[in-house]
Scaffold this active site. Sequence first.
Site, PDB file in Angstrom:
ATOM      1  N   LYS A   1      15.812   3.687  35.123  1.00  0.00           N
ATOM      2  CA  LYS A   1      16.791   2.936  34.325  1.00  0.00           C
ATOM      3  C   LYS A   1      18.154   3.628  34.383  1.00  0.00           C
ATOM      4  O   LYS A   1      18.282   4.793  34.029  1.00  0.00           O
ATOM      5  CB  LYS A   1      16.299   2.836  32.872  1.00  0.00           C
ATOM      6  CG  LYS A   1      17.302   2.212  31.899  1.00  0.00           C
ATOM      7  CD  LYS A   1      16.714   2.060  30.491  1.00  0.00           C
ATOM      8  CE  LYS A   1      17.737   1.554  29.482  1.00  0.00           C
ATOM      9  NZ  LYS A   1      17.190   1.445  28.109  1.00  0.00           N
TER      10      LYS A   1
ATOM     11  N   ASP B   1      24.687   2.203  26.525  1.00  0.00           N
ATOM     12  CA  ASP B   1      23.980   1.118  25.854  1.00  0.00           C
ATOM     13  C   ASP B   1      24.545   0.909  24.449  1.00  0.00           C
ATOM     14  O   ASP B   1      24.175   1.611  23.510  1.00  0.00           O
ATOM     15  CB  ASP B   1      22.473   1.447  25.784  1.00  0.00           C
ATOM     16  CG  ASP B   1      21.663   0.303  25.199  1.00  0.00           C
ATOM     17  OD1 ASP B   1      22.235  -0.798  25.002  1.00  0.00           O
ATOM     18  OD2 ASP B   1      20.455   0.502  24.944  1.00  0.00           O
TER      19      ASP B   1
ATOM     20  N   LYS C   1      24.224  -2.015  18.422  1.00  0.00           N
ATOM     21  CA  LYS C   1      23.588  -0.891  17.727  1.00  0.00           C
ATOM     22  C   LYS C   1      24.479  -0.400  16.588  1.00  0.00           C
ATOM     23  O   LYS C   1      25.690  -0.570  16.649  1.00  0.00           O
ATOM     24  CB  LYS C   1      23.402   0.284  18.698  1.00  0.00           C
ATOM     25  CG  LYS C   1      22.337   0.087  19.749  1.00  0.00           C
ATOM     26  CD  LYS C   1      22.214   1.322  20.629  1.00  0.00           C
ATOM     27  CE  LYS C   1      21.134   1.152  21.681  1.00  0.00           C
ATOM     28  NZ  LYS C   1      19.778   1.008  21.152  1.00  0.00           N
TER      29      LYS C   1
ATOM     30  N   ASP D   1      21.393   6.883  28.504  1.00  0.00           N
ATOM     31  CA  ASP D   1      20.473   5.784  28.793  1.00  0.00           C
ATOM     32  C   ASP D   1      20.282   5.568  30.302  1.00  0.00           C
ATOM     33  O   ASP D   1      19.614   4.630  30.711  1.00  0.00           O
ATOM     34  CB  ASP D   1      20.984   4.507  28.107  1.00  0.00           C
ATOM     35  CG  ASP D   1      19.853   3.598  27.659  1.00  0.00           C
ATOM     36  OD1 ASP D   1      18.712   4.091  27.542  1.00  0.00           O
ATOM     37  OD2 ASP D   1      20.112   2.403  27.437  1.00  0.00           O
TER      38      ASP D   1
ATOM     39  N   ASP E   1      19.706  -5.868  23.180  1.00  0.00           N
ATOM     40  CA  ASP E   1      19.535  -4.411  23.202  1.00  0.00           C
ATOM     41  C   ASP E   1      18.272  -4.005  23.969  1.00  0.00           C
ATOM     42  O   ASP E   1      18.097  -2.837  24.301  1.00  0.00           O
ATOM     43  CB  ASP E   1      19.493  -3.885  21.759  1.00  0.00           C
ATOM     44  CG  ASP E   1      19.726  -2.394  21.689  1.00  0.00           C
ATOM     45  OD1 ASP E   1      20.094  -1.802  22.725  1.00  0.00           O
ATOM     46  OD2 ASP E   1      19.537  -1.816  20.589  1.00  0.00           O
TER      47      ASP E   1
ATOM     48  N   GLU F   1      17.620  -4.209  26.984  1.00  0.00           N
ATOM     49  CA  GLU F   1      18.211  -4.475  28.298  1.00  0.00           C
ATOM     50  C   GLU F   1      17.538  -3.703  29.423  1.00  0.00           C
ATOM     51  O   GLU F   1      17.558  -4.140  30.577  1.00  0.00           O
ATOM     52  CB  GLU F   1      19.717  -4.145  28.262  1.00  0.00           C
ATOM     53  CG  GLU F   1      20.098  -2.679  28.490  1.00  0.00           C
ATOM     54  CD  GLU F   1      19.572  -1.732  27.426  1.00  0.00           C
ATOM     55  OE1 GLU F   1      19.226  -2.202  26.313  1.00  0.00           O
ATOM     56  OE2 GLU F   1      19.492  -0.517  27.692  1.00  0.00           O
TER      57      GLU F   1
ATOM     58  N   ARG G   1      14.395  -3.115  30.167  1.00  0.00           N
ATOM     59  CA  ARG G   1      13.285  -3.817  30.822  1.00  0.00           C
ATOM     60  C   ARG G   1      13.801  -4.946  31.716  1.00  0.00           C
ATOM     61  O   ARG G   1      13.166  -5.287  32.703  1.00  0.00           O
ATOM     62  CB  ARG G   1      12.297  -4.323  29.755  1.00  0.00           C
ATOM     63  CG  ARG G   1      12.898  -5.285  28.788  1.00  0.00           C
ATOM     64  CD  ARG G   1      12.077  -5.431  27.515  1.00  0.00           C
ATOM     65  NE  ARG G   1      12.279  -4.309  26.577  1.00  0.00           N
ATOM     66  CZ  ARG G   1      11.703  -4.230  25.381  1.00  0.00           C
ATOM     67  NH1 ARG G   1      10.870  -5.172  24.976  1.00  0.00           N
ATOM     68  NH2 ARG G   1      11.932  -3.200  24.591  1.00  0.00           N
TER      69      ARG G   1
END
Length: 482
Positions: A250, A255, A262, A273, A332, A334, A336
Amino acid sequence: MITTTERQPSDQIQADTLIVPVFEDRKEERFGAAELFDTGEVTGKPLELTLLHHPAGMAVKRVLLAGAGKAENFNAAELRKLTGAAVRHLKSKSIKTVALELGSGWSTGDTVSAAIEGALLGNYEPDRYKSTNNKQSVEAFTVLTEADAEDLSAAAERGRILGEAQNFTRDLVNEPANRLTPLKMAEAAQKTASEFHLECEVLDQEKMSGLGMGALLGVAQGSAEPPALIVLRYRPGKSASHAHLGLVGKGVTFDTGGISIKPADGMEKMKYDMAGGAAMIGAMRAIAQLRPPIPVSAFVPCVENMPGSRAQRPGDIVTAMSGKTIEVINTDAEGRLILADAMTYARKQGCTHLVDAATLTGAIVVALGFVHVGLFTNDPSLRERVLAAAGAEGERMWPMPLDDDYKDYLKSAFADIPNVGGRWGGAITAAMFLKEFAEDTPWVHLDIAGTAWLDDGKPFLAKGPSGVPMRTLVRLATTWKD
Ligand code: BES
Ligand code: ZN
Ligand code: ZN
């Protein structure tokens, strides 16, 4: 830091300090240590450090007694922590040249490698952007062995390669998002590839659009920074197997959560992230030098998850490269989405086995805290191999369930699959989502949200990025057996 091994008696070694491991159950008699053991000032407990000056009969100025715990529990992983803690202690005292006495019976390939890794990891500080001029570090580290140094020089080289690759990973993770955009991350991968002779290809937005990567592009569209899919390829001279390992990481350079934004508190940490992606690039850097006998490719989807005016909205339905439609319930979730397309692409590129690493869920931190990586799989035999590699590398991982019953948690009224499950089992439903895109390829998913970043430093590792699970992936590739 220059790292070497030497076969030389420790009393003759010229260095600022000699590190001597001392065990709880084997009283050290030299350097007046017997008395210190008797008074309880030295116990040999793990990572206890005692600096002695002007040790009698020694060429060195100082001896650092380093607690090694019970001899029966001592191994490469313990030694890695010991040299890390020792180096961190010594560098804070402006000590520059250090040697380690590796006592009788401990001179194996794995211990020599781990000692050097530990020293390099302990010497690292995430201080690239600090202007202070009192940065301290150890400049030379020598392992004194009993066995023939020539036999162990390959192990020492392996330790250097791994330690440097892990610090490279940590540097990349620590880069702030204004300096490490998706395109900058791709540049870093390209630079690594040309330095270590890997093949590198970077797929841009147009190429990804042509391939139908709607899940990845949906995440990217909220940011002014264009996305990039990094592909790094290592090919052995002659492959001994039909296996082709695919590493998927990833690479969310920041993020914010997107429209499902968030909270502000702690959001600055979300620059990490992309730690899964950085670990894959770091692993490829080491793999290029250690040359395992199987082909290995890394796929790192890089995006910035932002709530721009073009951002995707909750309720949007995107079509992934595999053809599946996804209802984006929460922007959020994101990671996956971008991994789904990268996994499909990796399979189409001929990967026979996949391992992904991602700072995927807060829920894995609830489940396992900051200690274990959460491991999910559709293939028990690959799970055992990854767990064995992790065990040997001292990177702790814990197997999590992925039964079909959890599929009921992922139901969408309007698309093939939603991008989030309900309230419960968040790390599992995230993995369950990825499983749909692994299809029939043996796959392991590593959720590193709790382990890729140390909120508090450890005696052997600075606060900040840890570099996990880079070493496990390298060992998996270099010890590959069909
Ligand atoms: N990058 C985060 C995962 C994360 C969260 C890591 C907190 C470390 C601490 C991921 O993209 C995310 O936001 N996941 C959501 C999923 C949720 C919306 C289903 C989460 O875990 O809160
Ligand atoms: Zn997120
Ligand atoms: Zn994320």
